[in-house]
Scaffold this motif. Structure first.
Motif, PDB file in Angstrom:
ATOM      1  N   LEU A 488      34.525  31.841  -5.455  1.00  0.00           N
ATOM      2  CA  LEU A 488      35.690  31.691  -5.250  1.00  0.00           C
ATOM      3  C   LEU A 488      36.179  31.975  -3.636  1.00  0.00           C
ATOM      4  CD1 LEU A 488      37.442  32.614  -8.584  1.00  0.00           C
ATOM      5  CD2 LEU A 488      36.209  30.482  -7.768  1.00  0.00           C
ATOM      6  N   PHE A 489      35.654  32.873  -3.238  1.00  0.00           N
ATOM      7  CA  PHE A 489      36.033  33.694  -1.959  1.00  0.00           C
ATOM      8  C   PHE A 489      35.121  33.260  -0.717  1.00  0.00           C
ATOM      9  CE2 PHE A 489      36.829  36.410  -5.767  1.00  0.00           C
ATOM     10  CZ  PHE A 489      38.288  36.287  -5.678  1.00  0.00           C
ATOM     11  N   ASP A 505      30.258  28.271  10.822  1.00  0.00           N
ATOM     12  CA  ASP A 505      31.486  28.771  10.259  1.00  0.00           C
ATOM     13  C   ASP A 505      32.562  27.622  10.004  1.00  0.00           C
ATOM     14  OD1 ASP A 505      30.662  31.418  10.228  1.00  0.00           O
ATOM     15  OD2 ASP A 505      31.686  32.111  12.390  1.00  0.00           O
ATOM     16  N   ARG A 506      32.460  26.713  10.936  1.00  0.00           N
ATOM     17  CA  ARG A 506      33.419  25.608  10.626  1.00  0.00           C
ATOM     18  C   ARG A 506      33.053  24.779   9.474  1.00  0.00           C
ATOM     19  NH1 ARG A 506      37.401  23.374  13.446  1.00  0.00           N
ATOM     20  NH2 ARG A 506      37.953  21.171  13.094  1.00  0.00           N
ATOM     21  N   ALA A 512      34.594  24.966   2.172  1.00  0.00           N
ATOM     22  CA  ALA A 512      35.403  26.039   1.035  1.00  0.00           C
ATOM     23  C   ALA A 512      36.854  25.124   0.783  1.00  0.00           C
ATOM     24  CB  ALA A 512      35.804  27.331   1.812  1.00  0.00           C
ATOM     25  N   LEU A 513      37.412  24.582   1.821  1.00  0.00           N
ATOM     26  CA  LEU A 513      38.452  23.706   1.558  1.00  0.00           C
ATOM     27  C   LEU A 513      38.097  22.618   0.520  1.00  0.00           C
ATOM     28  CD1 LEU A 513      40.355  23.846   5.163  1.00  0.00           C
ATOM     29  CD2 LEU A 513      40.898  25.123   3.004  1.00  0.00           C
ATOM     30  N   ALA A 514      37.250  21.904   0.837  1.00  0.00           N
ATOM     31  CA  ALA A 514      37.086  21.028  -0.176  1.00  0.00           C
ATOM     32  C   ALA A 514      36.710  21.415  -1.760  1.00  0.00           C
ATOM     33  CB  ALA A 514      35.693  20.074   0.339  1.00  0.00           C
ATOM     34  N   LYS A 515      36.225  22.406  -1.799  1.00  0.00           N
ATOM     35  CA  LYS A 515      35.951  23.130  -3.162  1.00  0.00           C
ATOM     36  C   LYS A 515      37.265  23.513  -3.911  1.00  0.00           C
ATOM     37  CE  LYS A 515      31.309  25.047  -2.615  1.00  0.00           C
ATOM     38  NZ  LYS A 515      30.518  26.129  -2.692  1.00  0.00           N
ATOM     39  N   GLU A 539      43.024  29.025   0.956  1.00  0.00           N
ATOM     40  CA  GLU A 539      43.102  28.090   1.716  1.00  0.00           C
ATOM     41  C   GLU A 539      43.879  28.283   3.016  1.00  0.00           C
ATOM     42  OE1 GLU A 539      45.536  23.701   1.093  1.00  0.00           O
ATOM     43  OE2 GLU A 539      46.022  25.725  -0.123  1.00  0.00           O
ATOM     44  N   ALA A 540      44.669  29.340   3.049  1.00  0.00           N
ATOM     45  CA  ALA A 540      45.484  29.750   4.369  1.00  0.00           C
ATOM     46  C   ALA A 540      44.541  30.238   5.220  1.00  0.00           C
ATOM     47  CB  ALA A 540      46.607  30.333   4.037  1.00  0.00           C
ATOM     48  N   HIS A 541      43.656  31.176   4.808  1.00  0.00           N
ATOM     49  CA  HIS A 541      42.560  31.684   5.740  1.00  0.00           C
ATOM     50  C   HIS A 541      41.469  30.649   6.373  1.00  0.00           C
ATOM     51  CE1 HIS A 541      43.740  35.927   5.137  1.00  0.00           C
ATOM     52  NE2 HIS A 541      43.470  35.834   3.905  1.00  0.00           N
ATOM     53  N   HIS A 542      41.148  29.647   5.635  1.00  0.00           N
ATOM     54  CA  HIS A 542      40.282  28.870   6.168  1.00  0.00           C
ATOM     55  C   HIS A 542      40.857  27.844   6.879  1.00  0.00           C
ATOM     56  CE1 HIS A 542      36.835  30.095   3.803  1.00  0.00           C
ATOM     57  NE2 HIS A 542      37.232  29.962   2.507  1.00  0.00           N
TER      58      HIS A 542
END
Length: 803
Positions: A488-489, A505-506, A512-515, A539-542
């Motif tokens: 999750l993280f 990293d990108r 991660a956003l897609a998940k 979501e905000a961090h990514h």
């Protein structure tokens, strides 16, 4: 009393005096001054008069506050002497339904304190049993008992409360809670949720908890697990809701924990604050009290207890360094059993220590102990001692009670109605667990240990906790192998060890956003607000990682509007990047007033820039003294003072940082005194810093002279004894930035990774990458790949042996 202490501390700060300085000016002893400044006892009138003169302040306001403190404590004693009736709440109790449907047992039926994990006490040698002693030694009240009694009487008056006792193992935390429960009337119930697991039990039973219930949360970190923060946050949120709902009270929650676990659960760890609900529960909703290692109490009461109980008398006469409760719990006996054990038995205890400190729960399976001890034992020890039946004989020796207390390991007996496990489970002594956490804190086990531990972990929760520890120590692929798609993280990187390149990293952020988009539509997520907030934070961090600051700020604004206090600092940071300083300050202040440490620190920076140092100092003290204990706040303010030319105050705050444990600040004091021409004081501080573990100066001197092995030793000495990794980080950066010493730097980085400091190496790699040292970054990447490769090889080897 709090106002008196605040006035004394503020005046001392304004005068720029340390405790020793106050003692010298007042003619009082250092202990007397320290007690007055800490508020542990009401100081005498003579002490206050002397302090007033030393601090150049008026006596009368201090004496008036003292008089009010004395009167207030007298009223407290009278109040504690009565037993308020609980009758007004009986109707509420009946409204909740029949007591039989509620979890727990009536307190009048509680007879066995050991069922609630109170430690057994030692037996008396030569006791023939003709005059049996009570199961527990005579109890002697200490300072933290007053906090518990206050909460108990408040609950009897109808106020719900949470009290957390913080202290080391065998210091008397659980016993103190047991004594507090004895003050409750018969209609109260006690609930100790543990089956099938701590978290499952408390989540299932909390909706049915009614008034007049004690929640027994011994070792509260088991209910707020680090291995699954989302579940821990659900527990914390449910407890907060229970304690704040008037119709469900009064409820009294009694919790215990160790200082390290308290710091983890209450710290705001940027950039990911994994425990906002837990932190709010423990620091805002609940009250806390420290239980010191040394037994401090009324000497007369202790002498009377020693006369009444032979066990107390023996502990009083024999306990070293005032550790009376540890002696009563049989700690010397445990250590003697460990010291006299066979080499294989000693390593089995070490295996249990390693499993527990690296995240495994308290229930240790026999197969996990057998497999991990085989990975820790040297060949000559294994060949000599691992004969047929060694495990059974060793476990029998380690589980045999001695002087009435359990051995280093004890068998776990499953309660009726619980499915029996497929193997015997064992519990490591609490004291040995704490000793292992400290003594082994810098040790990173070899790859075979990780493979065995993950393969034989008792539960999936234990396995995830071990996997997280493996990841933090550079064993990334083996940790990713057990993530079960529950990442999750964004914790696990499945390809290369740390993916130091920006493109990787990108890609990871986009993945991660897609998940997150997939999980957002799931029914389970929609029913649970706590995981939903966790996903939105991620979501905000990514989005920030991808440079989409406006979208990230929008998410943080939504969270701020829903009173998630950690969101204020993110919105403020966004406003600051846009150049909207006044608006940023407003958001930071909102977060600071809500209790967010990061918002407080950002506010301090802006206040210092505006020259408002008095308010900045007040917020700094709050940051350093609250639950998270961010003592770096002192040094950050010191730099601001120095930059503004307030050198005296800068020195004061560098010294406060040192006194709090940040020995790295010796460098700054030495530098400032050298710049001022005070060479003698600079040299004295330099020597004092080395003794305290600040080795940067001699380390870099040795490095410049080509004495690299000695420089390495200085770096790890600072880590082991000075409790700072800053010298190690500085040495790594220095070597890896010089083309001639990249190989030496890579070797030091490998040593650091093997010693459990993988995150320091990762931090250095990011810094080097930003400065264009790509060759050094590639060398570090190869180290992590080698570590993973060795884990892979061990795993393949273990698999072939098993088949």
């Amino acid at each position: 009393m709090a106002q008196l202490v605040l006035r004394l501390r503020t005046r001392r700060l304004q005068r720029g005096l340390l405790v020793n300085g106050v003692a010298a000016r007042s003619g009082l002893g250092r202990t007397t001054v320290s007690q007055a400044l800490n508020g542990k006892e009401v100081p005498s009138e003579a002490t206050l008069v002397a302090l007033a003169k030393a601090l150049n302040t008026e006596e009368r306001p201090l004496l008036l506050l003292r008089q009010a403190a004395v009167q207030g404590r007298g009223q407290d004693r009278k109040r504690r002497g009565r037993r308020p009736s609980a009758e007004p709440h009986v109707a509420d109790d009946e409204a909740r339904g029949h007591a039989g449907a509620r979890p727990g047992w009536p307190v009048r039926e509680l007879r066995d304190p050991f069922d609630l994990e109170v430690h057994r006490a030692i037996d008396i040698p030569g006791d023939d049993g003709s005059s049996p002693l009570p199961v527990l030694p005579v109890y002697v009240k200490r300072e933290h008992d007053a906090v518990l009694r206050e909460a108990v009487f408040g609950a009897l008056d109808g106020r719900s409360a949470l009290v957390t006792l913080i202290g080391g193992s065998s210091t008397g935390k659980t016993r103190a809670c047991w004594e507090a429960v004895q003050l409750l009337p018969d209609e109260w119930r006690l609930w100790h949720p543990i089956e099938p697991s701590h978290t499952d039990a408390v989540l299932a039973g909390l909706p049915n908890v009614g008034p007049h219930t004690v929640l027994w949360l011994n070792e509260v970190q088991h209910y707020l697990p680090a291995s699954d923060p989302a579940v821990g946050e659900r527990v914390a949120a449910s407890l907060r809701e229970l304690l704040r709902t008037p119709g469900r009270g009064p409820v009294l929650a009694l919790a215990t924990t160790h200082p390290g676990d308290w710091a983890r659960l209450t710290a705001a760890a940027p950039p990911h604050d994994g425990y906002p609900q837990a932190r709010a529960l423990l620091t805002d909703v609940g009250v806390r009290a420290r239980v010191p290692d040394q037994f401090a109490c009324d000497p007369t009461a202790l002498e009377e207890a020693a006369q009444a109980d032979q066990r107390v008398a023996e502990a009083y006469a024999s306990a070293a360094d005032g550790q009376l409760t540890q002696y009563l719990a049989g700690v010397p006996t445990l250590l003697e059993r460990f010291e006299h054990a066979t080499p294989l038995a000693q390593r089995l205890i070490i295996a249990a220590m390693q499993l527990r400190r690296l995240g495994h729960g308290s229930m240790l399976p026999s197969r996990a102990l057998e497999a991990t001890v085989a990975s820790l034992a040297p060949d000559h020890v294994w060949d000599e001692h691992a004969r047929p039946g060694w495990l059974e004989n060793t476990l029998e020796y380690l589980t045999t009670p001695c002087r009435g207390v359990p051995g280093p390991l004890s068998k776990i007996r499953i309660r009726p109605g619980t499915p029996p496990p497929d193997q015997q489970l064992y519990r490591l002594s609490d004291y040995l667990f704490e000793m292992g956490r400290y003594e082994l804190r810098h040790d990173c086990p070899s790859p075979p240990f990780w493979a065995a531990a993950l393969q034989h972990a008792h539960t999936d929760e234990d396995r995830r906790a071990l996997a997280t520890s493996a990841y933090k120590r550079g064993r990334v692929r083996v940790s990713a192998s057990v993530s079960d798609g529950r990442d999750l993280f964004g914790l696990f990187d499945h390809s290369s060890a740390y993916l130091l390149g920006q493109e990787a990293d990108r890609a990871r952020a986009e993945s991660a956003l897609a998940k997150i988009d997939e999980h957002r539509t799931s029914a389970d997520l929609g029913r649970n607000a706590v995981p939903a907030s966790v996903y939105r934070r991620q979501e905000a961090h990514h989005l920030e990682e991808l440079g989409e600051l406006e979208r990230a700020a929008a998410v943080w604004r939504e969270l701020a509007d829903e009173s998630y206090w950690d969101a204020f600092v993110h919105v403020g940071s966004y406003q600051l990047k846009l150049g909207q300083r006044t608006e940023a300050k407003r958001w930071f202040r909102r977060g600071a007033e809500a209790g967010d440490d990061d918002a407080m620190q950002e506010l301090v920076f802006l206040l210092a820039e505006d020259g408002l140092f008095e308010e900045a100092a007040a917020w700094t003290e709050r940051i350093a003294r609250n639950g998270s204990g961010d003592f770096y706040a002192y040094s950050r303010l010191a730099y601001r003072y120095e930059r503004a030319g307030h050198l005296t105050q800068a020195k004061v705050y560098f010294r406060k940082a040192i006194d709090a444990g940040l020995v790295v600040c010796y460098q700054d004091l030495v530098r400032m005194h050298y710049q001022e021409g005070d060479i003698e004081e600079a040299r004295r501080l330099y020597a004092e810093g080395i003794e305290a573990g600040e080795t940067t100066g001699p380390m870099m001197q040795a490095e410049k002279q080509g004495e690299h092995a000695e420089a390495d030793e200085f770096a790890f000495t600072a880590r082991d004894h000075g409790r700072t990794v800053e010298p190690l980080r500085n040495l790594l950066l220095h070597r890896l930035q010089q083309p001639d010493t990249v190989a030496l730097g890579a070797a030091l980085a490998r040593t650091a990774v093997d010693a459990g400091e993988a995150f320091i190496v990762k931090e250095v790699a990011y810094e080097l990458s930003a400065d264009g040292h790509h060759g050094a970054v590639e060398a570090l990447q190869s180290i992590f790949d080698e570590v993973d490769e060795s884990v892979d090889q061990q795993g393949r080897s273990g698999a072939s042996l098993n088949t």
